[in-house]
Design a protein around this motif. Sequence first.
Motif, PDB file in Angstrom:
ATOM      1  N   THR B  59      -3.941  -3.769  -0.692  1.00  0.00           N
ATOM      2  CA  THR B  59      -3.343  -4.874   0.066  1.00  0.00           C
ATOM      3  C   THR B  59      -2.044  -5.328  -0.595  1.00  0.00           C
ATOM      4  O   THR B  59      -2.033  -5.739  -1.751  1.00  0.00           O
ATOM      5  N   GLY B  60      -0.971  -5.192   0.166  1.00  0.00           N
ATOM      6  CA  GLY B  60       0.328  -5.616  -0.350  1.00  0.00           C
ATOM      7  C   GLY B  60       1.043  -4.561  -1.169  1.00  0.00           C
ATOM      8  O   GLY B  60       2.179  -4.789  -1.599  1.00  0.00           O
ATOM      9  N   GLU B  61       0.401  -3.413  -1.387  1.00  0.00           N
ATOM     10  CA  GLU B  61       1.073  -2.364  -2.162  1.00  0.00           C
ATOM     11  C   GLU B  61       2.231  -1.808  -1.336  1.00  0.00           C
ATOM     12  O   GLU B  61       2.141  -1.712  -0.109  1.00  0.00           O
ATOM     13  N   VAL B  62       3.306  -1.444  -2.000  1.00  0.00           N
ATOM     14  CA  VAL B  62       4.442  -0.885  -1.277  1.00  0.00           C
ATOM     15  C   VAL B  62       4.084   0.528  -0.813  1.00  0.00           C
ATOM     16  O   VAL B  62       3.193   1.172  -1.384  1.00  0.00           O
ATOM     17  N   ALA B  63       4.782   0.994   0.194  1.00  0.00           N
ATOM     18  CA  ALA B  63       4.498   2.322   0.756  1.00  0.00           C
ATOM     19  C   ALA B  63       5.065   3.416  -0.146  1.00  0.00           C
ATOM     20  O   ALA B  63       5.966   3.162  -0.951  1.00  0.00           O
ATOM     21  N   SER B  64       4.558   4.611  -0.007  1.00  0.00           N
ATOM     22  CA  SER B  64       5.078   5.753  -0.766  1.00  0.00           C
ATOM     23  C   SER B  64       6.537   5.980  -0.408  1.00  0.00           C
ATOM     24  O   SER B  64       6.919   5.880   0.756  1.00  0.00           O
ATOM     25  N   SER B  65       7.344   6.282  -1.408  1.00  0.00           N
ATOM     26  CA  SER B  65       8.758   6.581  -1.176  1.00  0.00           C
ATOM     27  C   SER B  65       9.289   7.317  -2.395  1.00  0.00           C
ATOM     28  O   SER B  65       9.032   6.900  -3.528  1.00  0.00           O
ATOM     29  N   GLY B  66      10.034   8.383  -2.168  1.00  0.00           N
ATOM     30  CA  GLY B  66      10.558   9.161  -3.287  1.00  0.00           C
ATOM     31  C   GLY B  66       9.412   9.636  -4.166  1.00  0.00           C
ATOM     32  O   GLY B  66       8.404  10.139  -3.666  1.00  0.00           O
TER      33      GLY B  66
END
Lengths: 96, 151
Positions: B59-66
Motif C-alpha cells: 500500500t502506497g509503494e511506488v510502481a516499478s520503473s527503471g
Amino acid sequence: MISFPTEINVTSVNVMTSDEGGLSTEQVVNLAMDRIIRVSDTAPPAIKEQAEAFQNNIRQVLYHYIELARREERGTIANRMAKAGQEEMADLVRRI
Amino acid sequence: MAITQAMCTSFKQQLLTGTHDFTTSTGNTFKLALYAIASGGKSSTTATLGASTTAFTTTGEVASSGTYATGGGTLTNVTPTTDGTTAITDFADLSFTTATITARGALIYNSSATNAAVAALDFGGDKTSTAGTFTIQFPTADASNAIIRIA
C-alpha cells in the motif's frame, strides 16, 4: 533498582535524484564528500577554517578525477561501438 | 496518511528475540522499498509508515520503473560494529537508474524474516527522478549518525 537507559535510533538518509540521465559530476562529488569529511559547526574557528580549506581542496581533486574517469569511460565505450560498426552511436557517446 | 521517521516498535522487540542478523554476506537479506503519499503509490494508494509498521506493505509503494522493481531494492549489509559504547550498523548506498519515481519515504525490512519492518524513513518531502537516477545515501557510520544505532 538497577536500570540501563538505552536508546535505539534511526537517522535520516540523503536522497539525490536526476532527470533524463544519471547523476552529474557535482552530485557524485557531493555524495563522496559526505563520506570523506564533515566539518562540525561547533569546531574552534582555526580548526574549522583549516578543515574547510582541506574540504575545498579534496572537492576540486575529486571533481577533476571523476570528470576524467567519466570521459575516459565514454572514450572506451565509443571505441568499442566504432569497432562494432556503430559509428553514429559512437559519435553520440563521444559528444555527451 | 503520512510517513513518519521511526524505528519500528516490532523491530525493537525482535532485537531481543534474535530475529535479525545484519552480518555482511551471511546475514539476513534487507530491502528498501519506496513509498508515496497523496495517492502517489501504484493503484493510487497512499502510504502510512511509522513506529507501528510491522511488515512490508504494498500500500502506497511506488510502481516499478527503471531498475526499481516493486518490493524494493536489496541492501548490502555492513556488519555491525561499535563506536565507543554505541552499537551501529550501516548499508551501502542504493541507486535505481533510468527510473521515473516520486517518493516521500521508504521502509527498510527484513525479507529473510517474513518481511519484518525495521525502520520507516521520511525523506522530508517528495523526491523525484524522471528517467534518471534515484540514489539513497546512508549517513556516516558512527555513534552520532549511523542509520541504526543502539546507545
